[in-house]
Design an enzyme around this catalytic site. Sequence first.
Site, mmCIF file in Angstrom:
data_model
loop_
_atom_site.group_PDB
_atom_site.id
_atom_site.type_symbol
_atom_site.label_atom_id
_atom_site.label_comp_id
_atom_site.label_asym_id
_atom_site.label_seq_id
_atom_site.Cartn_x
_atom_site.Cartn_y
_atom_site.Cartn_z
ATOM 1 N N GLY A 243 0.368 -3.945 3.325
ATOM 2 C CA GLY A 243 1.697 -3.837 2.727
ATOM 3 C C GLY A 243 2.497 -2.714 3.330
ATOM 4 O O GLY A 243 1.931 -1.825 3.957
ATOM 5 N N PRO A 245 4.775 0.740 3.740
ATOM 6 C CA PRO A 245 4.459 2.091 3.262
ATOM 7 C C PRO A 245 4.918 2.303 1.822
ATOM 8 O O PRO A 245 5.961 1.798 1.418
ATOM 9 C CB PRO A 245 5.264 3.005 4.194
ATOM 10 N N GLY A 246 4.109 3.010 1.083
ATOM 11 C CA GLY A 246 4.503 3.412 -0.264
ATOM 12 C C GLY A 246 4.386 2.339 -1.314
ATOM 13 O O GLY A 246 4.873 2.485 -2.430
ATOM 14 N N THR A 250 -2.974 3.111 -1.454
ATOM 15 C CA THR A 250 -3.909 4.169 -1.791
ATOM 16 C C THR A 250 -4.172 4.200 -3.292
ATOM 17 O O THR A 250 -5.308 4.333 -3.743
ATOM 18 C CB THR A 250 -3.341 5.528 -1.339
ATOM 19 N N HIS A 466 37.495 7.292 9.018
ATOM 20 C CA HIS A 466 36.316 6.554 9.484
ATOM 21 C C HIS A 466 35.626 5.854 8.300
ATOM 22 O O HIS A 466 35.369 4.650 8.341
ATOM 23 C CB HIS A 466 35.352 7.540 10.168
ATOM 24 N N GLU A 467 35.390 6.608 7.250
ATOM 25 C CA GLU A 467 34.713 6.016 6.084
ATOM 26 C C GLU A 467 35.580 4.957 5.410
ATOM 27 O O GLU A 467 35.097 3.902 4.997
ATOM 28 C CB GLU A 467 34.323 7.090 5.070
ATOM 29 N N ASP A 541 26.522 4.277 14.036
ATOM 30 C CA ASP A 541 26.956 2.888 13.869
ATOM 31 C C ASP A 541 26.695 2.097 15.139
ATOM 32 O O ASP A 541 26.185 0.978 15.098
ATOM 33 C CB ASP A 541 28.461 2.838 13.578
HETATM 34 N N1 LIG Z 1 3.041 -0.231 -8.041
HETATM 35 C C1 LIG Z 1 3.141 1.082 -8.287
HETATM 36 N N2 LIG Z 1 3.113 1.530 -9.548
HETATM 37 C C2 LIG Z 1 3.218 2.826 -9.815
HETATM 38 N N3 LIG Z 1 3.337 3.782 -8.884
HETATM 39 C C3 LIG Z 1 3.384 3.408 -7.604
HETATM 40 C C4 LIG Z 1 3.272 2.036 -7.237
HETATM 41 N N4 LIG Z 1 3.329 1.957 -5.904
HETATM 42 C C5 LIG Z 1 3.452 3.201 -5.438
HETATM 43 N N5 LIG Z 1 3.499 4.097 -6.451
HETATM 44 C C6 LIG Z 1 3.661 5.536 -6.330
HETATM 45 O O1 LIG Z 1 3.813 5.867 -4.992
HETATM 46 C C7 LIG Z 1 2.832 6.798 -4.592
HETATM 47 C C8 LIG Z 1 2.415 6.540 -3.181
HETATM 48 O O2 LIG Z 1 1.777 5.314 -3.074
HETATM 49 P P1 LIG Z 1 0.568 5.096 -2.097
HETATM 50 O O3 LIG Z 1 0.238 6.329 -1.372
HETATM 51 O O4 LIG Z 1 -0.505 4.436 -2.844
HETATM 52 O O5 LIG Z 1 1.221 4.091 -1.084
HETATM 53 P P2 LIG Z 1 0.591 3.521 0.230
HETATM 54 O O6 LIG Z 1 0.896 2.087 0.219
HETATM 55 O O7 LIG Z 1 -0.808 3.943 0.353
HETATM 56 O O8 LIG Z 1 1.507 4.228 1.288
HETATM 57 P P3 LIG Z 1 1.166 4.553 2.793
HETATM 58 O O9 LIG Z 1 1.165 3.261 3.505
HETATM 59 O O10 LIG Z 1 2.325 5.413 3.151
HETATM 60 O O11 LIG Z 1 -0.138 5.261 2.787
HETATM 61 C C9 LIG Z 1 1.723 6.637 -5.573
HETATM 62 O O12 LIG Z 1 1.001 7.809 -5.717
HETATM 63 C C10 LIG Z 1 2.463 6.284 -6.831
HETATM 64 O O13 LIG Z 1 2.897 7.438 -7.475
HETATM 65 ZN ZN LIG Z 2 30.320 5.126 10.540
#
Ligand SMILES: Nc1ncnc2c1ncn2[C@@H]1O[C@H](COP(=O)(O)OP(=O)(O)OP(=O)(O)O)[C@@H](O)[C@H]1O
Ligand SMILES: [Zn+2]
Length: 662
Positions: A243, A245-246, A250, A466-467, A541
């Site tokens: 998936g 990032p974030g 983890t 511009h904006e 841009d």
């Molecule tokens: N589905 C979710 N529900 C609640 N909190 C979430 C959820 N997804 C992410 N978070 C929050 O985002 C933080 C970071 O997520 P995590 O490190 O697990 O992402 P990751 O997919 O491992 O990212 P990366 O690819 O950057 O390692 C988590 O500690 C949590 O606080």
């Molecule tokens: Zn611009």
Amino acid sequence: MESQQPNKIHKQPEKKPPKSPLNGSGSLWIYLIISVTFIALYLFISPEFTTKEISWKEFENTILPTEKIEQIIIVNKEIAEIYVKAKLTDSTKYDQITDNSFNLSQTTPAYTIQIGSVDSFENKLEKAQQELPTADRITVTYTSRSSFLDIFSWLIPLGILIFFWIFILKRMSTGSGSNPLFNFGKTTARISETDKKSSVSFNDIAGLKEAKVEVMEVVDFLKNPETYTKLGAKIPKGVMLVGPPGTGKTLMARAVAGEAQVPFFSLSGSEFVEMFVGVGASRVRDLFKRAKEKAPSIIFIDEIDAVGRSRGKVNAFQTNDERESTLNQLLTELDGFGPNTGVIVLAATNRPDILDKALLRPGRFDRHIYLELPNKHEREEIFKVHMRNLVLGEDVAIDILATLSPGFSGADIANICNEAALIAARKKTEAIMQEDFLEARDRVVGGLERKSKIISPKEKKIIAFHEAGHAVASWYLEHVDSLVKVSIIPRGKSLGSAWYLPEERQIVTKSQFMDQICASLGGRAAEEIIFNEISSGAIDDLEKITKQAYAMVAYYGLDESIGPLSFFDSSEQSRTLFGKPYSEHMAKLIDEEVQQLISKSYQRTKEILTTHKAKLIQLAELLLKKETVEKEDLIELLGARDRKFLETDDHTNQSLSQFNKT
Ligand SMILES: Nc1ncnc2c1ncn2[C@@H]1O[C@H](COP(=O)(O)OP(=O)(O)OP(=O)(O)O)[C@@H](O)[C@H]1O
Ligand SMILES: [Zn+2]
């Protein structure tokens, strides 16, 4: 158009406190004690401290006439040791001269003289004894000797060397140092056995329903293996979490460990491939060994793409043997343990496409669990999870926040919640209000506001036009996301910004691409129309639209004269190995088409802005007055937007345009 990569929460894996260097090495203490003893002994018995050093003059004038000299030994051609007859030194008469009561034996010289050269010393001695009968003359012998001090002086560095060697070996074998230099070869996996009491549970993960169901099965494998083995099933060894990032990969892995109540060994792929050759492979071996000892357990390898990148697909001239040997070791370990040993390997990646196929074969990471960016409803859920511990004001509307954060990951939302709390704390308010969340959102997307940045009135005017150009152009373009606000307050690296609420979509149509490009050109076009002069301010841009236009022509097959061809190579092989996968002629054609596409769009943008020039000027003036113009004012000024498509779908993730930098 600039779609800003939102900040990411980076969790630092917990580290054990580094061991004090003394703990790992009793040898330091032993060494210290030995050295102190040596020094004491040395001070006690060394002749240097019981013998008096005198000058030649003193010797000639006081010693020679009064004392009976036994012999003189010249040591190393440097020092003359003068031995006095024992019986004479014994008497109190000479105490004042020798002034040392230890000085009784002939084994220690009574005096020493530093001599310049042996020849001159002998000459002087000869002269001084001229009147004495030959029999009474002092005998001079020569010797070379390495003194105690000499031995000691090379003993010290040697000792220090040995000590450091022992020290480093100790650190290597315990593998617990904070410095990677001392740990090579051993895994730095945070063996979070603390995770046995892991507070992370499935309750902390919002959304991701399908993923949770699949992951729960993994928990069940660990908790009730008999249910499966009884029927002859093989429990999978490797599960890959895939998936962006974030999205909580983890978090998901930790929740598995928390729910299954088993030890959790986590290590990041990039940590495998470190400084020293051969280290990665031995780290892998060590990691698996430790996990097996603690089975049932979970190994979690974050960013597995760092090691698992497909072999042989890198630049032909740039092989990475270290990474390959690490990967091979990983494959060996995966094959090496039986399916029912109670160890499950979880891995996470956001680039499954570049992984070596060998990793994904049956018996290895054959299970994939997809974690997607949350949709609006899921974002609401995630907001709720992260608001649990916050003191919220009455006006906080979670559904609005969720609507206003399309394309945000769970990590972004966690970040917004924390930023909002910080903003509220700075204001010293009782609770966190909606406006704090909105400000936090803007900050996460666009960076910090920098109101104090000094901008000359002339430049401010250019930025305002511009904006306003972006805003007016996008207002009258059918396929551009809806505009939320325009601002000329510098933020992050940009001087001004136009904020859009991106539709969530999976595919982008050609008209959408074309309109996006025009909206992005709005800033530059406005500058030209109003000032008859263009500036460097449009660089972001232009960079964006150039990339977009090349993608349209060469990847998405959206150009008429080139037709439905795509030179995109998902395996990335030909691009790195053979350069461009098309002919010179095609390259020229692509360049021409891109240029034409952009210049046509620019003309179109200028036409829109010329038609609405009065509005453009009004908006720019309003911006100069208010700095930020919100949606309501935009509607009042420009009229309701004529849009045929109104974004309603909400199961899509693409966040195309959020933010238009100056
Ligand atoms: N589905 C979710 N529900 C609640 N909190 C979430 C959820 N997804 C992410 N978070 C929050 O985002 C933080 C970071 O997520 P995590 O490190 O697990 O992402 P990751 O997919 O491992 O990212 P990366 O690819 O950057 O390692 C988590 O500690 C949590 O606080
Ligand atoms: Zn611009």
